[in-house]
Design a protein around this motif. Sequence first.
Motif, PDB file in Angstrom:
ATOM      1  N   UNK A 128       2.254  -5.074   8.062  1.00  0.00           N
ATOM      2  CA  UNK A 128       2.627  -3.741   7.598  1.00  0.00           C
ATOM      3  C   UNK A 128       2.397  -2.720   8.702  1.00  0.00           C
ATOM      4  N   UNK A 129       3.421  -1.975   9.086  1.00  0.00           N
ATOM      5  CA  UNK A 129       3.227  -0.963  10.127  1.00  0.00           C
ATOM      6  C   UNK A 129       2.375   0.184   9.621  1.00  0.00           C
ATOM      7  N   UNK A 130       1.762   0.902  10.555  1.00  0.00           N
ATOM      8  CA  UNK A 130       0.954   2.053  10.167  1.00  0.00           C
ATOM      9  C   UNK A 130       1.857   3.147   9.608  1.00  0.00           C
ATOM     10  N   UNK A 131       1.418   3.828   8.558  1.00  0.00           N
ATOM     11  CA  UNK A 131       2.228   4.899   7.973  1.00  0.00           C
ATOM     12  C   UNK A 131       2.285   6.107   8.896  1.00  0.00           C
ATOM     13  N   UNK A 138      -8.648  19.901   6.191  1.00  0.00           N
ATOM     14  CA  UNK A 138      -8.991  18.965   7.258  1.00  0.00           C
ATOM     15  C   UNK A 138      -9.755  17.766   6.716  1.00  0.00           C
ATOM     16  N   UNK A 139     -10.637  18.002   5.744  1.00  0.00           N
ATOM     17  CA  UNK A 139     -11.326  16.894   5.091  1.00  0.00           C
ATOM     18  C   UNK A 139     -10.321  15.983   4.390  1.00  0.00           C
ATOM     19  N   UNK A 140      -9.331  16.582   3.744  1.00  0.00           N
ATOM     20  CA  UNK A 140      -8.304  15.791   3.065  1.00  0.00           C
ATOM     21  C   UNK A 140      -7.465  14.993   4.056  1.00  0.00           C
ATOM     22  N   UNK A 141      -7.239  15.586   5.223  1.00  0.00           N
ATOM     23  CA  UNK A 141      -6.493  14.856   6.256  1.00  0.00           C
ATOM     24  C   UNK A 141      -7.246  13.593   6.666  1.00  0.00           C
ATOM     25  N   UNK A 142      -8.552  13.721   6.820  1.00  0.00           N
ATOM     26  CA  UNK A 142      -9.353  12.554   7.159  1.00  0.00           C
ATOM     27  C   UNK A 142      -9.276  11.511   6.044  1.00  0.00           C
ATOM     28  N   UNK A 143      -9.374  11.962   4.791  1.00  0.00           N
ATOM     29  CA  UNK A 143      -9.273  11.022   3.671  1.00  0.00           C
ATOM     30  C   UNK A 143      -7.937  10.284   3.718  1.00  0.00           C
ATOM     31  N   UNK A 144      -6.844  11.005   3.918  1.00  0.00           N
ATOM     32  CA  UNK A 144      -5.519  10.375   3.931  1.00  0.00           C
ATOM     33  C   UNK A 144      -5.407   9.314   5.014  1.00  0.00           C
ATOM     34  N   UNK A 158       0.853  -1.190   0.000  1.00  0.00           N
ATOM     35  CA  UNK A 158       0.000   0.000   0.000  1.00  0.00           C
ATOM     36  C   UNK A 158       0.888   1.239   0.000  1.00  0.00           C
ATOM     37  N   UNK A 159       1.351   1.666  -1.136  1.00  0.00           N
ATOM     38  CA  UNK A 159       2.194   2.874  -1.158  1.00  0.00           C
ATOM     39  C   UNK A 159       1.434   4.052  -0.548  1.00  0.00           C
ATOM     40  N   UNK A 160       2.067   4.740   0.390  1.00  0.00           N
ATOM     41  CA  UNK A 160       1.405   5.867   1.032  1.00  0.00           C
ATOM     42  C   UNK A 160       1.391   7.070   0.099  1.00  0.00           C
ATOM     43  N   UNK A 161       0.332   7.828   0.186  1.00  0.00           N
ATOM     44  CA  UNK A 161       0.231   9.089  -0.550  1.00  0.00           C
ATOM     45  C   UNK A 161      -0.640  10.033   0.253  1.00  0.00           C
ATOM     46  N   UNK A 162      -0.459  11.322  -0.009  1.00  0.00           N
ATOM     47  CA  UNK A 162      -1.144  12.335   0.793  1.00  0.00           C
ATOM     48  C   UNK A 162      -1.713  13.418  -0.109  1.00  0.00           C
ATOM     49  N   UNK A 163      -2.639  14.167   0.470  1.00  0.00           N
ATOM     50  CA  UNK A 163      -3.214  15.294  -0.259  1.00  0.00           C
ATOM     51  C   UNK A 163      -2.119  16.298  -0.606  1.00  0.00           C
ATOM     52  N   UNK A 210      -4.250   0.192   6.985  1.00  0.00           N
ATOM     53  CA  UNK A 210      -4.063  -1.204   6.543  1.00  0.00           C
ATOM     54  C   UNK A 210      -5.376  -1.870   6.137  1.00  0.00           C
ATOM     55  N   UNK A 211      -6.518  -1.269   6.455  1.00  0.00           N
ATOM     56  CA  UNK A 211      -7.805  -1.840   6.051  1.00  0.00           C
ATOM     57  C   UNK A 211      -8.158  -1.487   4.612  1.00  0.00           C
ATOM     58  N   UNK A 212      -7.395  -0.592   3.985  1.00  0.00           N
ATOM     59  CA  UNK A 212      -7.649  -0.173   2.599  1.00  0.00           C
ATOM     60  C   UNK A 212      -6.794  -1.014   1.658  1.00  0.00           C
ATOM     61  N   UNK A 213      -7.445  -1.839   0.838  1.00  0.00           N
ATOM     62  CA  UNK A 213      -6.750  -2.759  -0.063  1.00  0.00           C
ATOM     63  C   UNK A 213      -6.806  -2.218  -1.490  1.00  0.00           C
ATOM     64  N   UNK A 214      -5.659  -2.125  -2.179  1.00  0.00           N
ATOM     65  CA  UNK A 214      -5.706  -1.775  -3.601  1.00  0.00           C
ATOM     66  C   UNK A 214      -6.599  -2.763  -4.351  1.00  0.00           C
ATOM     67  N   UNK A 215      -7.425  -2.236  -5.246  1.00  0.00           N
ATOM     68  CA  UNK A 215      -8.384  -3.090  -5.954  1.00  0.00           C
ATOM     69  C   UNK A 215      -7.691  -4.220  -6.687  1.00  0.00           C
ATOM     70  N   UNK A 216      -6.469  -3.978  -7.188  1.00  0.00           N
ATOM     71  CA  UNK A 216      -5.756  -5.020  -7.942  1.00  0.00           C
ATOM     72  C   UNK A 216      -5.432  -6.237  -7.093  1.00  0.00           C
ATOM     73  N   UNK A 217      -5.379  -6.053  -5.774  1.00  0.00           N
ATOM     74  CA  UNK A 217      -5.092  -7.186  -4.896  1.00  0.00           C
ATOM     75  C   UNK A 217      -6.333  -8.043  -4.651  1.00  0.00           C
ATOM     76  N   UNK A 218      -7.501  -7.553  -5.058  1.00  0.00           N
ATOM     77  CA  UNK A 218      -8.749  -8.251  -4.777  1.00  0.00           C
ATOM     78  C   UNK A 218      -9.434  -8.808  -6.012  1.00  0.00           C
TER      79      UNK A 218
END
Length: 596
Positions: free
Chosen positions: A352-355, A236-242, A45-50, A248-256
């Motif tokens: 996987x540790x939390x980002x 702040x909304x973007x912070x929540x999204x990030x 899960x490569x991390x990315x941010x707003x 770790x509960x967010x799985x890239x669709x390609x893995x599923x």
Amino acid sequence: MPESRAFNFQSGQRPRTRVQRLRWPALAAALLLGACAQLPRHVERPTSFAVPPSSGSPLVELTDRLRPKESATGSSGFLLLEGPQAAYGARLALIDAARQTLDLQYYAIHVDASTGRLVRGLRAAARRGVRVRILLDDLHSTGRDALIMRLAFENNIEVRMFNPVPGGRRSMASRLFGALEDPDQMQQRMHNKLFVADNAMAVTGGRNLGDAYFGNSDDANFVDVDVLAAGPVVASLSKSFDAYWNDERAYPAQSLISPKELEQIRDEARKESEQRKDERPAPGQGPTPESTAPADLQEREREAEARSERRRRAWDEQAMDLRTVKLSWAPAAVLADPPEKIGSDKETETAQPKPDLSQPDASRVAKPGAAVKASQAPGQVQDEVGVVDSLLHLFRQARRELVIVSPYFVPGQDMLDALADARKRGVRVRLLTNSLASNDAVAAHAGYVRHRDALLNMGVELFELRSEGSSGLGAFGSSGTGSSGASRSMLHSKVLTLDGQWLVIGSMNLDLRSQLQNTELALLIHSPDLAKDLNERFGTTAKRSAWHLEKDEQGQLVWHAPEGSGLPDARTEPDTTLGQRVMMHLLGPLAPQRLL
């Protein structure tokens, strides 16, 4: 979302669901495979941010231009989106104007006509270099709706599924059996709704994406409300999204799912559509003037005209002209449940540790209870206390009036206590929720009925939306249905106002599911003007589109008919059949309250 109840007016029969058409051996095999399925492990899960707002974004420039000189430092701009056209057009405008990023977070995205236009816009944005991130709760991504995951295989678009359920995606039945090993996982869902463009403007509220949320369904449409936000609160909304995107509960669709599986689902969806077309009478083979009464033919023509007009009014695929909007500028805070509210998979958690989310542009986190203080720094995120728990804190601060709109109102004891305390302080409490006829969840209505007497006894004013012939009447946006045709209205707005000063708009229902099971997102805005606007809309709906519940001298319930409806008052759940009422009374004693 419940199973579609679309009605075939030509054949006089409801179209069969995919599960009904499956052969039992095939269904049994699917269920068995679903029960044995496991989620992938060691997922990358490569991390990315707003991205911080850039002066090169038209939305940043527009926000600066729309901000009045006299607005308070740090305030944000807000526009209540009236009706499905405004809600749809605002999202189209954000897609068209985005130059850097588009972030979408939803509980459900239904693959249908209205979503098709949005998806084409997302593809076009990705082709011009916009980074698109789509975060979707995994529960409803089955059958045709799984096809939204195809976007994950396109350049500049990432799709992640939150809290995925093991099992196949061809039917909901296989997924239900796939969750037998961990039924709690099925109950806990990411219910947030968010649409952010260039980290400069955003839309949030109660709507998922699909025809029924934009007044485009022939069967039933949701009366909903959204708000367009611009300025500091968007970060702040973007912070929540990030926080959710990098969890770790967010799985890239390609893995599923693989492209091949998606092609198979698409082929099945096409065959299903063709089969439905084949089930309809061909021209000249349906009812003839000789076999159908003239009045019936005229009624069908009126229904067809009403549907056409309804779609024209509610959904014309035109983007809102953001240059002409008038924003209300006010201090605000984001109420956000943390993703940790949903239990994590132990193996994934150790794999996987939390980002690290401590980015330089991250907003500060408000302390518990600070959200109701006018001196609070605008744009802060209150994620140390749950969204519904924050609303309970607001209830305790009310001094004059609480106006509550919640489609599913199943209060826990702490909420009942907070309302009772408010009434003892002399606070007027008014509540709008669904009637049994307008409710798409009979079990939820049964949970509400358990507390209806207690609410009336403590002096809460109760209003239940009338389904037939109701349009939301300017209250929280029209459902787009109008009073003609076959479509019915269902309340889906999640709104409250406090003392004519504060308003909250978000994804939360006032029930134990939102409080204990689901994650939610909301905006808390300190704006007397917006609160007054919503209160006036509430009053209009309460008078013209809702049943007003009271008790007579004998203590029996009376549903007072909406003003101008010409209907008599009712003594039983209005606009319902005996079967609906029996079902509600059967479910009432059985359903666990925390799951309603």
